[in-house]
Write a protein that holds these residues in place. Structure first.
Motif, PDB file in Angstrom:
ATOM      1  N   ILE A   1      23.250 -16.173 -53.097  1.00 20.45           N
ATOM      2  CA  ILE A   1      23.044 -15.179 -54.152  1.00 20.45           C
ATOM      3  C   ILE A   1      21.902 -15.610 -55.070  1.00 20.45           C
ATOM      4  O   ILE A   1      21.068 -14.792 -55.470  1.00 20.45           O
TER       5      ILE A   1
ATOM      6  N   HIS B   1      18.234 -13.616 -55.791  1.00 20.32           N
ATOM      7  CA  HIS B   1      17.649 -13.356 -57.112  1.00 20.32           C
ATOM      8  C   HIS B   1      16.316 -14.076 -57.311  1.00 20.32           C
ATOM      9  O   HIS B   1      15.479 -13.615 -58.089  1.00 20.32           O
TER      10      HIS B   1
ATOM     11  N   GLU C   1      21.448  -3.673 -54.357  1.00 22.91           N
ATOM     12  CA  GLU C   1      22.858  -3.994 -54.110  1.00 22.91           C
ATOM     13  C   GLU C   1      22.928  -5.116 -53.078  1.00 22.91           C
ATOM     14  O   GLU C   1      22.026  -5.270 -52.254  1.00 22.91           O
TER      15      GLU C   1
ATOM     16  N   SER D   1      29.524 -10.168 -54.596  1.00 25.86           N
ATOM     17  CA  SER D   1      29.027  -8.804 -54.422  1.00 25.86           C
ATOM     18  C   SER D   1      28.427  -8.300 -55.724  1.00 25.86           C
ATOM     19  O   SER D   1      28.889  -8.649 -56.810  1.00 25.86           O
ATOM     20  N   SER D   2      27.432  -7.451 -55.598  1.00 28.72           N
ATOM     21  CA  SER D   2      26.833  -6.837 -56.775  1.00 28.72           C
ATOM     22  C   SER D   2      27.800  -5.882 -57.469  1.00 28.72           C
ATOM     23  O   SER D   2      27.549  -5.468 -58.598  1.00 28.72           O
TER      24      SER D   2
ATOM     25  N   PHE E   1      25.758  -9.322 -62.483  1.00 27.93           N
ATOM     26  CA  PHE E   1      24.543  -9.524 -61.697  1.00 27.93           C
ATOM     27  C   PHE E   1      23.439  -8.593 -62.174  1.00 27.93           C
ATOM     28  O   PHE E   1      23.688  -7.420 -62.452  1.00 27.93           O
TER      29      PHE E   1
ATOM     30  N   LEU F   1      20.385  -6.353 -61.326  1.00 34.38           N
ATOM     31  CA  LEU F   1      19.908  -5.590 -60.174  1.00 34.38           C
ATOM     32  C   LEU F   1      18.774  -4.692 -60.612  1.00 34.38           C
ATOM     33  O   LEU F   1      18.635  -4.382 -61.793  1.00 34.38           O
TER      34      LEU F   1
END
Length: 166
Positions: free
Chosen positions: A38, A42, A53, A138-139, A144, A146
């Motif tokens: 993750i 990013h 997503e 998970s988004s 998170f 996005l």
């Protein structure tokens, strides 16, 4: 027969992308691996792609991205960047990825919503959580950063909702 891959260049298209771990081994059950993946997503967000997503399942991942250049290059940043960081930061030389990836170009707002729901419900259907927002990797989980849905999909979504309610 599998259709020929459409060569994706910087055409502001959005894609649903999937890639599997080597031999579908559940490598991402290990929290350090999942968190590093993750973080890698990013790391390249904004420079190689817009990240809309994601979900990291034990043996594969799904992302919805808008590449800044070629789709293949964006996925190379994700998979290759993770493999490099895995070796450097966690000291692992393990084989991580199946070769290649699958992709689907998002065609319109309904298509985006279909793939968004599939992505978010993936851990629920796999029995990893009861609600999408409860799955840490998970988004759908809070916290998170996005990128916004592309403008052309937002416009279509607004028009589609207006026509459904009117």
């Amino acid at each position: 027969m599998k259709p020929t891959r459409e060569h994706a260049t910087n055409n502001s298209q959005t894609y649903f992308v999937t890639s599997e771990t080597w031999g579908r081994r559940p490598k991402f059950r290990a929290e350090p691996w999942a968190k590093l993946f993750i973080d890698t997503l990013h790391q390249y967000r904004g420079s190689a792609y817009l990240l809309h997503e994601f979900v990291v399942m034990p043996d594969h991942f799904h992302v919805i991205i808008t590449p800044k250049a070629a789709l293949e290059r964006a996925v190379q940043y994700i998979k290759g960047g993770f493999s490099h960081r895995l070796k450097v930061e966690l000291g692992s030389n393990a084989e991580v990825w199946q070769r290649g990836f699958s992709d689907h170009r998002i065609r319109d707002a309904a298509d985006y919503d279909k793939h968004l729901h599939y992505l978010r419900l993936n851990p629920v259907k796999a029995g990893l959580c009861s609600q999408p927002e409860d799955y840490t990797y998970s988004s759908a989980s809070p916290g998170f950063e996005l990128d916004d849905v592309p403008q052309w999909l937002r416009f279509q979504r607004a028009v589609g909702r207006a026509s459904l309610s009117g």
